[in-house]
Each structure stands twice: as C-alpha cells, then as structure tokens.
Motif scaffolding. Structure first.
Motif: not given
Length: 209
Positions: A1-10, A110-126
């Motif tokens: 979660v701490s690594s996605s503050h900029l994306q929340l601002a986005a 949603r994946n970040v804040y629910m703790g779903i650590t699927q690196k490729n999925l999260i990165t691709r959607f961002f």
C-alpha cells in the motif's frame, strides 16, 4: 500500500480531470462573440460552443423579458469550421478513454489495498490506466488549443442564415470551456505520469530467493 500513494493521487486527479473534460464538452461557452448589430442578438453577445450557438434575444417575447435562443450544429453544415467538429469527436473519445483509465486504476488499487500481490496484474493495470489518462489528455489538448488559436486570430464562421448570426464578430474572446479544458489536460497528464511511475516493491523474501 505504501508504494501506491502516487497512484492513489493519480486516481483522484484523473477523476477531477475527467469531470472537467465532461463539463467543458457540455457547456456552450467556447467562444464569446461580441456583435455590433443588436436587432436580434439583443445583449450583443453570442456564445459559440462545439454543439450549438446561443444568444439572448428580446425579439419574440414581451418587453422586459428575455429568452435564450440556441441553434444546434448539424452534421451537414459545411460552413462550420473543422475545429468544432474535431472537438466533438475528440472530446467524446477523451471521455470514453478517461473512463477506461479510471476503471483500470480502480482495479489495480483494489488489488493493492486488498493485499492481492499479483505483481504483473497490478503493474499492467497501472500502466494501462496511465496510458489511457495521457491519451485522454491529448484528446482534450488538441481541440482546446485549436479553438483557442481561432479565438486569438478572431476567425470568422459563415453561419447559415437561419442561425441569425453574423459571419464575423466585432471581437471575440475565449469562453469558460477553454480554461476548464486546459485544467483538465494538466490533471489528466499528471495522473497518467503518476500511474506510469508505479514500481512493484521488492520484498525481503524476494531478495532472499
């Protein structure tokens, strides 16, 4: 979660930018024309948008009352300049693409804040969300810049006679839609940049492995 503050601002910036894009597309004040002949355009001011042109007239109402007359642009009006038709299409694209960007960002968050650590999925959607934001911002930038250029050069429009509009104004200025569009462009481009900057954190376990 701490690594996605900029994306929340986005996501927040992208939401506001998308709303402003929709507002600028809907309001008629893209160009404000000042006319000398007030026989029909009683206030001496007409508003030229990307969908219609409007003005205030006292001609067909009782004294002391005013009425706003609007004429919608038709697809077969060849006299309407290209920048107006371009704005119609590009802003519709921006609205749809911006909505896709918001959807992709929401899914990743949603994946970040629910703790779903699927690196490729999260990165691709961002990344997808960031690309959509930037594309939406560019789709807004083109018509805003083009119409602002037309305003600053006081370009005329050969309206059909049924519009009761002169072909050239005495003077014209940018309406509220243009600065709103500029702010939308800035917010959408910022949100795209923030989304594209996401880096999945490397955990201690991953380093050990």
């Amino acid at each position: 979660v701490s690594s996605s503050h900029l994306q929340l601002a986005a996501f927040a910036l992208g939401t506001v930018g998308w709303i402003l894009c929709t507002i600028s597309m809907g309001i008629v004040e893209w160009r404000v024309w000042h006319v000398d002949n007030t026989t029909i355009i009683s206030s001496g001011i007409a508003w030229v948008g990307i969908w219609k042109v409007c003005f205030i007239s006292y001609l067909h109402v009782s004294p002391g009352y005013k009425e706003q007359f609007c004429h919608k642009f038709s697809g077969y009006d060849s006299s309407i300049p290209h920048e107006i038709y371009a704005a119609q299409g590009l802003l519709l694209i921006a609205m749809c693409v911006g909505l896709l960007g918001l959807t992709a960002t929401v899914f990743a968050l949603r994946n970040v804040y629910m703790g779903i650590t699927q690196k490729n999925l999260i990165t691709r959607f961002f990344l997808v969300g960031g690309c959509f934001y930037i594309l939406a911002g560019l789709c807004v930038l083109i018509p805003v810049s083009w119409n602002f250029y037309s305003v600053t050069h006081n370009q005329s429009i050969a309206f059909p006679p049924s519009y009761y509009m002169p072909s050239s104004p005495a003077a014209q200025e940018a309406g509220a839609a243009i600065p709103i569009g500029i702010v939308a462009v800035i917010l959408l481009l910022l949100s795209g940049t923030f989304s594209l900057s996401y880096r999945f954190p490397v955990t201690a376990n991953a380093i050990t492995k």
